[in-house]
Design a protein around this motif. Structure first.
Motif, PDB file in Angstrom:
ATOM      1  N   GLN A 141      -3.253  -3.554  -1.843  1.00  0.00           N
ATOM      2  CA  GLN A 141      -4.365  -2.785  -2.391  1.00  0.00           C
ATOM      3  C   GLN A 141      -4.523  -2.996  -3.891  1.00  0.00           C
ATOM      4  O   GLN A 141      -5.647  -3.096  -4.399  1.00  0.00           O
ATOM      5  N   ILE A 142      -3.418  -3.078  -4.608  1.00  0.00           N
ATOM      6  CA  ILE A 142      -3.506  -3.320  -6.053  1.00  0.00           C
ATOM      7  C   ILE A 142      -4.131  -4.683  -6.326  1.00  0.00           C
ATOM      8  O   ILE A 142      -4.990  -4.829  -7.205  1.00  0.00           O
ATOM      9  N   LEU A 143      -3.717  -5.685  -5.560  1.00  0.00           N
ATOM     10  CA  LEU A 143      -4.315  -7.012  -5.716  1.00  0.00           C
ATOM     11  C   LEU A 143      -5.797  -6.990  -5.339  1.00  0.00           C
ATOM     12  O   LEU A 143      -6.619  -7.643  -5.992  1.00  0.00           O
ATOM     13  N   ARG A 144      -6.130  -6.230  -4.314  1.00  0.00           N
ATOM     14  CA  ARG A 144      -7.548  -6.068  -3.962  1.00  0.00           C
ATOM     15  C   ARG A 144      -8.331  -5.512  -5.158  1.00  0.00           C
ATOM     16  O   ARG A 144      -9.444  -5.962  -5.454  1.00  0.00           O
ATOM     17  N   GLY A 145      -7.760  -4.531  -5.846  1.00  0.00           N
ATOM     18  CA  GLY A 145      -8.425  -3.979  -7.016  1.00  0.00           C
ATOM     19  C   GLY A 145      -8.628  -5.011  -8.109  1.00  0.00           C
ATOM     20  O   GLY A 145      -9.677  -5.042  -8.769  1.00  0.00           O
ATOM     21  N   GLN A 146      -7.645  -5.889  -8.309  1.00  0.00           N
ATOM     22  CA  GLN A 146      -7.785  -6.931  -9.328  1.00  0.00           C
ATOM     23  C   GLN A 146      -8.864  -7.937  -8.939  1.00  0.00           C
ATOM     24  O   GLN A 146      -9.639  -8.386  -9.794  1.00  0.00           O
ATOM     25  N   LEU A 161      -8.238   2.839  -6.776  1.00  0.00           N
ATOM     26  CA  LEU A 161      -7.591   3.783  -7.694  1.00  0.00           C
ATOM     27  C   LEU A 161      -7.588   5.216  -7.167  1.00  0.00           C
ATOM     28  O   LEU A 161      -6.974   6.085  -7.784  1.00  0.00           O
ATOM     29  N   SER A 162      -8.236   5.460  -6.061  1.00  0.00           N
ATOM     30  CA  SER A 162      -8.339   6.827  -5.546  1.00  0.00           C
ATOM     31  C   SER A 162      -7.167   7.230  -4.666  1.00  0.00           C
ATOM     32  O   SER A 162      -7.069   8.380  -4.257  1.00  0.00           O
ATOM     33  N   ARG A 163      -6.274   6.313  -4.355  1.00  0.00           N
ATOM     34  CA  ARG A 163      -5.184   6.600  -3.429  1.00  0.00           C
ATOM     35  C   ARG A 163      -3.870   6.792  -4.173  1.00  0.00           C
ATOM     36  O   ARG A 163      -3.749   6.509  -5.369  1.00  0.00           O
ATOM     37  N   GLU A 164      -2.872   7.281  -3.453  1.00  0.00           N
ATOM     38  CA  GLU A 164      -1.530   7.451  -4.001  1.00  0.00           C
ATOM     39  C   GLU A 164      -0.749   6.153  -3.829  1.00  0.00           C
ATOM     40  O   GLU A 164      -0.950   5.411  -2.857  1.00  0.00           O
ATOM     41  N   TYR A 165       0.170   5.890  -4.761  1.00  0.00           N
ATOM     42  CA  TYR A 165       0.995   4.682  -4.698  1.00  0.00           C
ATOM     43  C   TYR A 165       2.469   5.050  -4.799  1.00  0.00           C
ATOM     44  O   TYR A 165       2.856   5.912  -5.585  1.00  0.00           O
TER      45      TYR A 165
END
Length: 221
Positions: A141-146, A161-165
């Protein structure tokens, strides 16, 4: 028992890695006629920092039977040598050979190389091709955001950015960096200002990220 390593399908996971000298002696004494023996021998050589020997073993493994695992190891070796372009080609080969349900670790490694080499569209295509469980993982998911940020898809960045990590380490700024750049781009679009370092500094001072995605150290914050 028979003096040689059992053969197996190159599409199967290669098993655990044994690198102690006694295991290498057993492997070296056996007829190395299958891809798996050369794959393991390459890992043993790499453990001794014998890059040339490891590469030779993995290429022999591929000659006998191409596998995602040998190409993946060659890709990591290319990254160690600073050749990201070659590593990307080798990861692409590994990805194709891994089939429709690749290991999560391979997916993350491949996506990271796509991100670091500026292949946002290709990265998003790989992300979309993953099984749902793999797409939901923190690192993916972080890579998806990038990738989404590189493509200026700010709605997708906000969704990331709306989810918990749970897999982000203390001091890591990847999520907060995404947050600040998303806010800066939105502010530039809303105000007609140029998206420059002055605006980015203002956003860092006036738009702190939510605590759940803020892993910066005290000094950075």
């Amino acid at each position: 028992e028979r003096g040689e390593l059992n053969a197996q399908d190159p599409g199967d996971l290669p098993g655990e890695w044994m690198v102690q000298a006694e295991w290498e002696a057993l492997l070296g004494a056996s007829p190395r006629k299958n891809w798996l023996a050369w794959l393991h021998l390459g890992v043993m050589r790499m453990e001794r920092f014998d890059e040339e020997g490891a590469e030779q073993a993995w290429r022999e493994s591929i000659r006998l039977a191409p596998s995602a695992w040998a190409y993946r190891n060659l890709a990591l070796l290319s990254l160690r040598r600073g050749d990201a372009e070659r590593a990307l080609e080798e990861y692409q080969q590994a990805w194709q050979l891994a089939g429709g349900n690749p290991p999560a670790g391979l997916a993350v490694e491949y996506l990271r190389v796509l991100q670091s080499t500026g292949q946002a569209e290709a990265g998003m295509a790989v992300y979309q091709s993953l099984p749902e469980a793999a797409r939901a993982s923190d690192r993916v998911q972080i890579l998806r955001g990038q990738f989404a940020l590189a493509l200026n898809d700010l709605e997708a960045v906000e969704e990331v950015l709306s989810r918990e990590y749970a897999e982000v380490r203390e001091g890591e700024t990847t999520l907060s960096d995404l947050w600040f750049e998303m806010q800066a781009r939105r502010a530039a679009a809303a105000s007609g200002r140029t998206l420059d370092e002055t605006l980015r500094r203002e956003i860092r001072q006036t738009c702190p990220p939510p605590a759940r995605i803020d892993y910066r150290s005290h000094n950075e914050a």
